[in-house]
Motif scaffolding. Sequence first.
Motif: not given
Lengths: 292, 273
Positions: A94, A99, A102, A106, B11
């Motif tokens: 994260l 990424a 997010k 999360r 990802n």
Amino acid sequence: MNPTRAGWLFAAPALVVIGVFFLLPVLAAFVLSLTDFDLYALADRDHLRFVGLGNYLDLLRTPLFWTSLGNTLYFVVVGVPLSIAVSLAAALLLDSKLARFKGFFRTALFAPVVTTIVAVAVIWRYFFHTRYGFVNYVLGFAGIEPIDWLGSADWSMPTIILFAVWKNFGYNMIILLAGLQAIPAELYEAARIDGASFGKQLRHITLPLLKPTMLLVAIITTSGYFQLFAEPYVMTRGGPLQSTTSVLYFMFEEGFKWWNLGRASAVAFLLFALILGVTALMLRLGRRGESA
Amino acid sequence: MNARLAGALVNGALIGLAAVALFPLAWMLSVSFMAHGEASAFPPPLLPQSPTLDNYRQLFGRDGMGRYFANSVLIASAITVFSLAFNLAAGYAFAKLRFAGRDRLFQALLGALVIPAQVAMIPLFLLMKSLGLVNSFGGVIVPAMAGIFGIFLVRQYARTIPDELLEAARIDGAGELRIFVRIVLPLLKPIIVTLAIFTFLASWNDFMWPLIVLGDQSHHTLPVALASLSREHVMDNELMMSGAVVTVLPVLLLFLALQRYYIEGLLIGSVKG
């Protein structure tokens, strides 16, 4: 009314509640652990006798107590590092610049934390069902024979550990993520200019600077995992063959099934002493590593 | 490593983790709409063949889930309201009102945080019995009306209130209660939301103490009722999943609506070490 009197008056209601319904019972638990308080004493206090350390000595001779202690230690020793490893991996992902989405990730990874433990334990019991469970179905593709997850003494505790990791990793992930975000970006910048790889940055910048947060997370998680109860209560009832009977499960049965309240109080205090000892040790080891 | 590949790995790993985190919950929802016995098949079905509300009907009809739901709402709400009032007053007092022994008392309270709640449970049960609160909502609500952690949270936040503001109000002749209600509480609004959602979720999800003190079925909360249902209907997966949905969904939605406050509280709480 002056501020001093106001101070006492404002604090008093909360202090009374905490004093009467928490601190006083804790002291009473210690006294109770030195008596033979049982079903007869519950009906008539005349049956109550002082037995000194009798309950404690008796517990040390009770095989099921040792079994429950061993099971709890198994859960803590395997579960805590595994939980933290998954939390750390999730936090690093994260925190990565690469990424996307997010906020969504999360929230998704944190969702299991806020769920009701009893309800999700019910889900997992089905999820790990030997015949109809999804886990065995997926493993079937890899050619793995169905595993009797909750029905065999070898697999029951690993299944509960997997459940606990799934349920809890999001909590530490948030704390570790905050720790990661507090590390100055210039450090990574400098490392990158020097050509340090991701692995080297992790070992020489991230982990050393994250150490205080890791210690905190480890202590919170350890003391929480020592209090294992609802998972075996719902998923296995402490079985099979008492392989998932935790110390608190043992205390619950001893106290509220057999009404040996004196003995159960002794169990509670032994667990408390154990948690205190282990967390103090972790704190000392952690601090010593810091000053070195 | 090339940046595109690294991005795909990061990802991809996140998608995988999110799938593991959410799949059991999604499946719970799906199975809860399946016909009786449909989920006990191999391979396990992902979606209901013809979605039905039968499980929910049985749950709220024969199994009396409506009552447990109402019990849970009542208990969690009462605990939230009472503990907000008590913890806010105490947290503010520890932060801003000087009284003899204040700091030492607060240190002692923080020290007591290491004591697991279960240590108190057995004498607490005897105390509740002598007060006539066993098998009543009061047995769960009363001991939870204040908490060390809540006081700590409020104190951390209230310390940021400038003393000059309170002094000015005192010089203007405002009483302490008036200052608390009119000046302090509005400033504490964010931490009030945080503490409220924390407390509500914790009381909703709480299991061991309600299990001990609410022996009588008519007072059961959702987790206690679900645990006893699951011991009765071990084989009835569809019904159990609908019970899990009813228990989990309210807190999940509440969290989604207020997650900013929840996460903030978690972070304030974790820096105490």
